[in-house]
Design a protein around this motif. Structure first.
Motif, PDB file in Angstrom:
ATOM      1  N   UNK A  12      -9.179  -3.667  -8.327  1.00  0.00           N
ATOM      2  CA  UNK A  12     -10.209  -3.374  -7.260  1.00  0.00           C
ATOM      3  C   UNK A  12      -9.335  -2.231  -5.859  1.00  0.00           C
ATOM      4  N   UNK A  13      -9.933  -1.085  -6.976  1.00  0.00           N
ATOM      5  CA  UNK A  13      -9.306  -0.226  -6.193  1.00  0.00           C
ATOM      6  C   UNK A  13     -10.496   0.713  -6.797  1.00  0.00           C
TER       7      UNK A  13
ATOM      8  N   UNK B 193      -2.521   2.686  10.068  1.00  0.00           N
ATOM      9  CA  UNK B 193      -1.005   2.245   9.773  1.00  0.00           C
ATOM     10  C   UNK B 193      -0.424   3.864  10.071  1.00  0.00           C
TER      11      UNK B 193
ATOM     12  N   UNK C 266      -3.072   6.794   6.485  1.00  0.00           N
ATOM     13  CA  UNK C 266      -3.510   5.057   5.932  1.00  0.00           C
ATOM     14  C   UNK C 266      -4.071   4.320   6.404  1.00  0.00           C
TER      15      UNK C 266
ATOM     16  N   UNK D  59      -7.978  -1.211   2.333  1.00  0.00           N
ATOM     17  CA  UNK D  59      -6.847  -0.774   2.830  1.00  0.00           C
ATOM     18  C   UNK D  59      -7.191   0.236   2.105  1.00  0.00           C
TER      19      UNK D  59
ATOM     20  N   UNK E  85      -7.605   6.740  -1.820  1.00  0.00           N
ATOM     21  CA  UNK E  85      -7.678   5.423  -2.792  1.00  0.00           C
ATOM     22  C   UNK E  85      -8.221   4.534  -1.459  1.00  0.00           C
TER      23      UNK E  85
ATOM     24  N   UNK F  39      -8.658   0.691  -1.612  1.00  0.00           N
ATOM     25  CA  UNK F  39      -8.182  -0.638  -1.713  1.00  0.00           C
ATOM     26  C   UNK F  39      -8.514  -2.490  -1.622  1.00  0.00           C
TER      27      UNK F  39
ATOM     28  N   UNK G 270      -2.652  -6.381  -8.670  1.00  0.00           N
ATOM     29  CA  UNK G 270      -2.629  -5.251  -7.644  1.00  0.00           C
ATOM     30  C   UNK G 270      -2.366  -6.469  -6.179  1.00  0.00           C
ATOM     31  N   UNK G 271      -2.318  -7.587  -6.726  1.00  0.00           N
ATOM     32  CA  UNK G 271      -2.291  -8.864  -5.430  1.00  0.00           C
ATOM     33  C   UNK G 271      -2.273  -9.847  -6.128  1.00  0.00           C
TER      34      UNK G 271
ATOM     35  N   UNK H 176       2.150   0.735   1.110  1.00  0.00           N
ATOM     36  CA  UNK H 176       2.027   0.123   2.145  1.00  0.00           C
ATOM     37  C   UNK H 176       1.199  -1.495   1.218  1.00  0.00           C
ATOM     38  N   UNK H 177       0.900  -2.498   2.102  1.00  0.00           N
ATOM     39  CA  UNK H 177       0.242  -3.853   1.807  1.00  0.00           C
ATOM     40  C   UNK H 177      -0.358  -3.936   2.754  1.00  0.00           C
ATOM     41  N   UNK H 178      -1.555  -3.996   2.359  1.00  0.00           N
ATOM     42  CA  UNK H 178      -2.661  -5.115   3.102  1.00  0.00           C
ATOM     43  C   UNK H 178      -2.710  -7.223   2.951  1.00  0.00           C
TER      44      UNK H 178
ATOM     45  N   UNK I  82      -2.119  -7.397  -0.597  1.00  0.00           N
ATOM     46  CA  UNK I  82      -2.999  -6.463  -1.339  1.00  0.00           C
ATOM     47  C   UNK I  82      -1.841  -5.245  -1.493  1.00  0.00           C
ATOM     48  N   UNK I  83      -1.353  -5.192  -2.935  1.00  0.00           N
ATOM     49  CA  UNK I  83      -0.765  -3.541  -2.604  1.00  0.00           C
ATOM     50  C   UNK I  83      -1.483  -2.538  -3.514  1.00  0.00           C
ATOM     51  N   UNK I  84      -1.155  -1.006  -3.322  1.00  0.00           N
ATOM     52  CA  UNK I  84      -1.927  -0.249  -3.618  1.00  0.00           C
ATOM     53  C   UNK I  84      -1.790   0.224  -5.151  1.00  0.00           C
ATOM     54  N   UNK I  85      -0.887  -0.637  -5.618  1.00  0.00           N
ATOM     55  CA  UNK I  85      -1.010  -0.586  -7.469  1.00  0.00           C
ATOM     56  C   UNK I  85       0.001  -1.609  -7.540  1.00  0.00           C
ATOM     57  N   UNK I  86      -0.048  -1.830  -9.574  1.00  0.00           N
ATOM     58  CA  UNK I  86       0.383  -3.192 -10.039  1.00  0.00           C
ATOM     59  C   UNK I  86       1.560  -3.287 -10.306  1.00  0.00           C
TER      60      UNK I  86
END
Lengths: 167, 167
Positions: free
Chosen positions: A14-15, A81, A90, A106, A124, A126, B14-15, B104-106, B126-130
């Motif tokens: 999802x990125x 952000x 960001x 994001x 990036x 996301x 990543x969510x 950062x988190x969405x 939703x995160x920038x990575x796992x």
């Protein structure tokens, strides 16, 4: 040799990542993202007219811009952000032309120094789902991004020309 | 029977998703997220003291709050992308106690009506990575979320009690 825009969207993620080098220092690339007078000149594909309603590029700021083509308008908006001078931006991003609201992206754009006064941008995005990501890729985003950065190359070239008007 | 907090974090994604029902209409649950006087009373685990520096819950607003325990402070902050009354809140979220900034988190919180004056909250992060996602799960987030919603249940119960002071 021209700098290439590389978009990587791995299956089932999802990125996506966009990488692009520029023949100017990162300070100039960063400025082109936060200065509305520059931003309006390069963002988006060649066949769209760009207008900025708001570009308040600071921590907690917001932006809104519109692409117009043949009487159709496409509005994009979001919140910043973090805007860290010359280093990264960001924030959130949404296109209000989708069938429903709430599909927000994001984004993180990082500006890296390279030798010889060059720089690399790494972006990036996301998404809230793999489907959202795939929809963005299939919308022709890659062409718009590539053409935008090509316009940015030309803008940098113009900035480096001697100002003939004052000669 | 008490309402349960359900956290779902599928491997290699990543969510994560949090689902929680409440015995009150969604308007009350939404208000508890945007009213600083209520928000300060329930967010976070039981053993932390909560203080709000800013909670400007509107499109383009920002927030900042601090959890304190034994002299240590944990600061959280972000931007609101969209605050749609009684329906959803979308925004960014960052914990500044991580080894580096920029993770950062969405977040998207949706408030759904249920029959009999009840409601369901669905939150997606939703995160920038796992790795970012897994780090959050391993930090004990689930307990903090669960205890927070239990405090919120108590807050709603208090709001429904007759006001004995005015009797």
């Amino acid at each position: 040799m021209a700098n290439k825009t590389v978009v990587i969207a791995e299956p089932n993620k999802q990125e996506l990542f966009i990488t692009r080098e520029f023949d100017v220092p990162r300070e100039l690339v960063f400025n082109a993202h936060v200065d509305p007078d520059q931003y309006v000149q390069w963002v988006g594909p060649n066949d769209l007219e760009m207008s900025i309603q708001k570009l308040d590029a600071r921590d907690g700021g917001t932006f809104e811009f519109t692409h117009t083509r043949g009487g159709h308008s496409y509005r994009f908006f979001g919140s910043y952000h973090e805007v860290l001078k010359n280093e990264r931006i960001i924030g959130t991003f949404e296109f209000d032309g989708l069938p429903e609201r709430g599909h927000v992206i994001l984004g993180k754009t990082t500006f890296e120094e390279l030798p010889n006064g060059r720089s690399r941008l790494v972006h990036q995005s996301v998404f809230m789902s793999v489907a959202d990501r795939d929809g963005m890729v299939q919308s022709g985003m890659e062409r718009g991004v590539r053409e935008g950065y090509e316009k940015l190359d030309k803008l940098f070239a113009q900035m480096q020309e001697p100002n003939t008007a004052s000669a």
